[in-house]
Design an enzyme around this catalytic site. Structure first.
Site, PDB file in Angstrom:
ATOM      1  N   TYR A 163       0.273  -5.395  -5.377  1.00 50.00           N
ATOM      2  CA  TYR A 163      -0.055  -5.197  -3.903  1.00 50.00           C
ATOM      3  C   TYR A 163       0.588  -6.152  -2.832  1.00 50.00           C
ATOM      4  O   TYR A 163       1.132  -6.088  -2.091  1.00 50.00           O
ATOM      5  CB  TYR A 163      -1.668  -4.853  -3.879  1.00 50.00           C
ATOM      6  CG  TYR A 163      -2.114  -4.208  -2.542  1.00 50.00           C
ATOM      7  CD1 TYR A 163      -1.623  -2.902  -2.060  1.00 50.00           C
ATOM      8  CD2 TYR A 163      -2.668  -4.906  -1.391  1.00 50.00           C
ATOM      9  CE1 TYR A 163      -2.091  -2.460  -0.818  1.00 50.00           C
ATOM     10  CE2 TYR A 163      -2.802  -4.592  -0.325  1.00 50.00           C
ATOM     11  CZ  TYR A 163      -2.676  -3.342   0.192  1.00 50.00           C
ATOM     12  OH  TYR A 163      -2.963  -3.160   1.267  1.00 50.00           O
TER      13      TYR A 163
ATOM     14  N   LYS B 228       3.300  -6.098   0.066  1.00 49.43           N
ATOM     15  CA  LYS B 228       2.878  -6.235   1.368  1.00 49.43           C
ATOM     16  C   LYS B 228       4.028  -7.386   1.751  1.00 49.43           C
ATOM     17  O   LYS B 228       4.560  -7.456   3.031  1.00 49.43           O
ATOM     18  CB  LYS B 228       1.550  -6.344   1.622  1.00 49.43           C
ATOM     19  CG  LYS B 228       0.775  -5.281   1.339  1.00 49.43           C
ATOM     20  CD  LYS B 228       1.141  -3.913   2.333  1.00 49.43           C
ATOM     21  CE  LYS B 228       0.252  -2.903   2.248  1.00 49.43           C
ATOM     22  NZ  LYS B 228       0.627  -1.478   2.756  1.00 49.43           N
TER      23      LYS B 228
ATOM     24  N   THR C  11     -12.203   2.390   2.950  1.00 46.80           N
ATOM     25  CA  THR C  11     -11.307   3.587   2.673  1.00 46.80           C
ATOM     26  C   THR C  11     -11.400   3.925   1.174  1.00 46.80           C
ATOM     27  O   THR C  11     -11.611   3.016   0.413  1.00 46.80           O
ATOM     28  CB  THR C  11      -9.966   3.434   3.354  1.00 46.80           C
ATOM     29  OG1 THR C  11      -9.250   2.630   2.408  1.00 46.80           O
ATOM     30  CG2 THR C  11      -9.847   3.195   4.709  1.00 46.80           C
TER      31      THR C  11
ATOM     32  N   ASP D 200       6.228  13.218   1.590  1.00 45.12           N
ATOM     33  CA  ASP D 200       6.067  12.316   0.576  1.00 45.12           C
ATOM     34  C   ASP D 200       7.123  11.043   0.581  1.00 45.12           C
ATOM     35  O   ASP D 200       8.207  11.421   0.603  1.00 45.12           O
ATOM     36  CB  ASP D 200       6.109  12.961  -0.906  1.00 45.12           C
ATOM     37  CG  ASP D 200       5.770  12.223  -2.095  1.00 45.12           C
ATOM     38  OD1 ASP D 200       5.886  10.894  -1.816  1.00 45.12           O
ATOM     39  OD2 ASP D 200       5.321  12.896  -3.131  1.00 45.12           O
TER      40      ASP D 200
ATOM     41  N   ASN E 114       2.404   3.902   7.447  1.00 47.98           N
ATOM     42  CA  ASN E 114       1.063   3.731   6.908  1.00 47.98           C
ATOM     43  C   ASN E 114       0.755   3.808   5.556  1.00 47.98           C
ATOM     44  O   ASN E 114       0.020   3.583   4.895  1.00 47.98           O
ATOM     45  CB  ASN E 114       0.092   4.492   7.745  1.00 47.98           C
ATOM     46  CG  ASN E 114      -1.339   4.427   7.266  1.00 47.98           C
ATOM     47  OD1 ASN E 114      -2.046   3.469   7.500  1.00 47.98           O
ATOM     48  ND2 ASN E 114      -1.739   5.480   6.713  1.00 47.98           N
TER      49      ASN E 114
ATOM     50  N   LEU F 198      -7.187   5.054   7.202  1.00 48.78           N
ATOM     51  CA  LEU F 198      -6.577   4.318   8.518  1.00 48.78           C
ATOM     52  C   LEU F 198      -5.536   5.401   9.166  1.00 48.78           C
ATOM     53  O   LEU F 198      -5.564   5.286  10.648  1.00 48.78           O
ATOM     54  CB  LEU F 198      -6.056   2.907   8.055  1.00 48.78           C
ATOM     55  CG  LEU F 198      -7.047   2.035   7.850  1.00 48.78           C
ATOM     56  CD1 LEU F 198      -6.423   0.662   7.056  1.00 48.78           C
ATOM     57  CD2 LEU F 198      -7.804   1.441   8.983  1.00 48.78           C
TER      58      LEU F 198
HETATM   59  P1  NAP Z   1      -6.228   5.432   2.001  1.00 50.48           P
HETATM   60  O1  NAP Z   1      -7.593   6.035   2.593  1.00 50.48           O
HETATM   61  O2  NAP Z   1      -6.207   5.644   0.538  1.00 50.48           O
HETATM   62  O3  NAP Z   1      -5.056   6.338   2.449  1.00 50.48           O
HETATM   63  C1  NAP Z   1      -3.969   6.115   2.053  1.00 50.48           C
HETATM   64  C2  NAP Z   1      -3.078   7.270   2.574  1.00 50.48           C
HETATM   65  O4  NAP Z   1      -1.526   7.190   2.161  1.00 50.48           O
HETATM   66  C3  NAP Z   1      -3.434   8.805   2.160  1.00 50.48           C
HETATM   67  O5  NAP Z   1      -3.180   9.606   3.062  1.00 50.48           O
HETATM   68  C4  NAP Z   1      -2.569   8.917   1.084  1.00 50.48           C
HETATM   69  O6  NAP Z   1      -2.153  10.400   0.915  1.00 50.48           O
HETATM   70  C5  NAP Z   1      -1.349   8.368   1.416  1.00 50.48           C
HETATM   71  N1  NAP Z   1      -0.076   8.277   0.559  1.00 50.48           N
HETATM   72  C6  NAP Z   1      -0.164   7.562  -0.599  1.00 50.48           C
HETATM   73  N2  NAP Z   1       0.861   7.772  -1.267  1.00 50.48           N
HETATM   74  C7  NAP Z   1       1.668   8.460  -0.343  1.00 50.48           C
HETATM   75  C8  NAP Z   1       2.881   9.040  -0.694  1.00 50.48           C
HETATM   76  N3  NAP Z   1       3.957   8.918  -1.700  1.00 50.48           N
HETATM   77  N4  NAP Z   1       3.624   9.727   0.452  1.00 50.48           N
HETATM   78  C9  NAP Z   1       2.780   9.844   1.560  1.00 50.48           C
HETATM   79  N5  NAP Z   1       1.300   9.666   1.558  1.00 50.48           N
HETATM   80  C10 NAP Z   1       0.924   9.004   0.607  1.00 50.48           C
HETATM   81  O7  NAP Z   1      -5.757   4.031   2.292  1.00 50.48           O
HETATM   82  P2  NAP Z   1      -6.072   3.213   3.601  1.00 50.48           P
HETATM   83  O8  NAP Z   1      -6.960   2.141   3.470  1.00 50.48           O
HETATM   84  O9  NAP Z   1      -6.234   4.154   4.716  1.00 50.48           O
HETATM   85  O10 NAP Z   1      -4.412   2.619   3.715  1.00 50.48           O
HETATM   86  C11 NAP Z   1      -3.541   2.628   4.807  1.00 50.48           C
HETATM   87  C12 NAP Z   1      -2.743   1.606   4.788  1.00 50.48           C
HETATM   88  O11 NAP Z   1      -3.472   0.548   5.076  1.00 50.48           O
HETATM   89  C13 NAP Z   1      -2.013   1.240   3.536  1.00 50.48           C
HETATM   90  O12 NAP Z   1      -0.620   0.979   3.546  1.00 50.48           O
HETATM   91  C14 NAP Z   1      -2.772   0.255   3.094  1.00 50.48           C
HETATM   92  O13 NAP Z   1      -2.070  -0.680   2.153  1.00 50.48           O
HETATM   93  C15 NAP Z   1      -3.263  -0.645   4.532  1.00 50.48           C
HETATM   94  N6  NAP Z   1      -4.169  -1.292   4.242  1.00 50.48           N
HETATM   95  C16 NAP Z   1      -5.528  -0.985   3.975  1.00 50.48           C
HETATM   96  C17 NAP Z   1      -6.423  -2.035   4.086  1.00 50.48           C
HETATM   97  C18 NAP Z   1      -7.996  -1.569   3.706  1.00 50.48           C
HETATM   98  O14 NAP Z   1      -8.798  -2.462   3.733  1.00 50.48           O
HETATM   99  N7  NAP Z   1      -8.223  -0.435   3.587  1.00 50.48           N
HETATM  100  C19 NAP Z   1      -6.284  -3.339   4.413  1.00 50.48           C
HETATM  101  C20 NAP Z   1      -5.124  -3.740   4.681  1.00 50.48           C
HETATM  102  C21 NAP Z   1      -3.873  -2.960   4.758  1.00 50.48           C
HETATM  103  P3  NAP Z   1      -3.056  11.363  -0.358  1.00 50.48           P
HETATM  104  O15 NAP Z   1      -4.351  11.529   0.202  1.00 50.48           O
HETATM  105  O16 NAP Z   1      -2.347  12.280  -0.631  1.00 50.48           O
HETATM  106  O17 NAP Z   1      -3.416  10.157  -1.714  1.00 50.48           O
END
Ligand code: NAP
Length: 226
Positions: free
Chosen positions: A151, A155, A184, A53, A76, A13
């Protein structure tokens, strides 16, 4: 030009929000903990890369120094953590997820606050989740009652922090958003939405003007119950 930083923007995202915000005319910093993946992502969408990070004070401080000016911060970066049953959940499970999903946004906001406050139109978007909604989880018979305790509670904490920051900084637009269930790596691509659909609400609240809401929790269809 509006300068925007998105944490965890090398994929998912965050990356899609970066792409959409560059298209909307923002100068975007892609924050990523891995330099190779971060640079590659930034090059792909005409953004800039900054190593960041969210669990590391020194990394966050260095990123704030490199970025210099900032109008919009999108917290994010997030992890799902282990999906443990409540009886098996330990403080260590919570600590690991909170370090990224709760302490991360606090660490980043604290470090970037001095430069955000210099902006004429400062905006913060905290990427939360509908799973953080206490009222939804507490509805009688809710399928979400015991689901993803670690989780969800992280949130919910981020939502409360959003309210506190919004109250503390009335000149800043500070909102939490729920992207919805999006395919994702976080959910092994089980989500029902595309990243283009999920990132839309992040972009919407990253681009609100000074007359927009602050201290709210929104999905693409409107307010989310706390
Ligand atoms: P994702 O594809 O797994 O992406 C997560 C991102 O966060 C990756 O770039 C990851 O980097 C980074 N990250 C994790 N730990 C980190 C750290 N310590 N420092 C810096 N970056 C870090 O997941 P996503 O679904 O896009 O999630 C993005 C946000 O949306 C999250 O906050 C998640 O909780 C929220 N969200 C997602 C959904 C859904 O259905 N996907 C729904 C509601 C909310 P690396 O590549 O290095 O691991």
């Amino acid at each position: 030009m509006t300068v925007t930083l998105i944490t965890g923007a090398n994929k998912g995202l965050g990356f899609e929000a970066a792409r959409q915000l560059v298209a909307a005319g923002h100068q975007v910093w892609i924050g990523a903990r891995d330099p190779d993946r971060g640079k590659q992502a930034a090059d792909a969408v005409n953004a800039q890369f900054v190593q960041l990070d969210v669990t590391d004070d020194a990394s966050v401080a260095a990123a704030a120094h490199s970025v210099g000016d900032l109008d919009v911060l999108v917290n994010n970066a997030g992890i799902a953590g282990e999906r443990t049953e409540p009886a098996q959940t330990t403080a260590a499970h919570l600590r690991r997820v909170y370090e990224t999903n709760v302490f991360g946004p606090v660490r980043v906001l604290h470090a970037f606050l001095p430069i955000l406050q210099k902006s004429a139109r400062p905006v913060v978007v905290n990427v939360s989740s509908g799973l953080g909604s206490i009222s939804t989880a507490a509805e009688p018979g809710s399928p979400w009652a015991a689901f993803a305790m670690v989780y969800s509670s992280a949130k919910a904490a981020l939502d409360m922090l959003t309210v506190k920051y919004a109250a503390a900084f009335p000149d800043m637009r500070v909102n939490a958003v729920d992207p919805g269930f999006t395919a994702t790596d976080l959910n092994q691509h089980r989500g029902s939405q595309t990243v283009a659909e999920g990132a839309r609400v992040i972009v919407q609240y990253a681009t609100i003007g000074p007359a927009g809401p602050s201290g709210g929790f929104f999905s693409s269809t409107g307010p989310v119950p706390w």
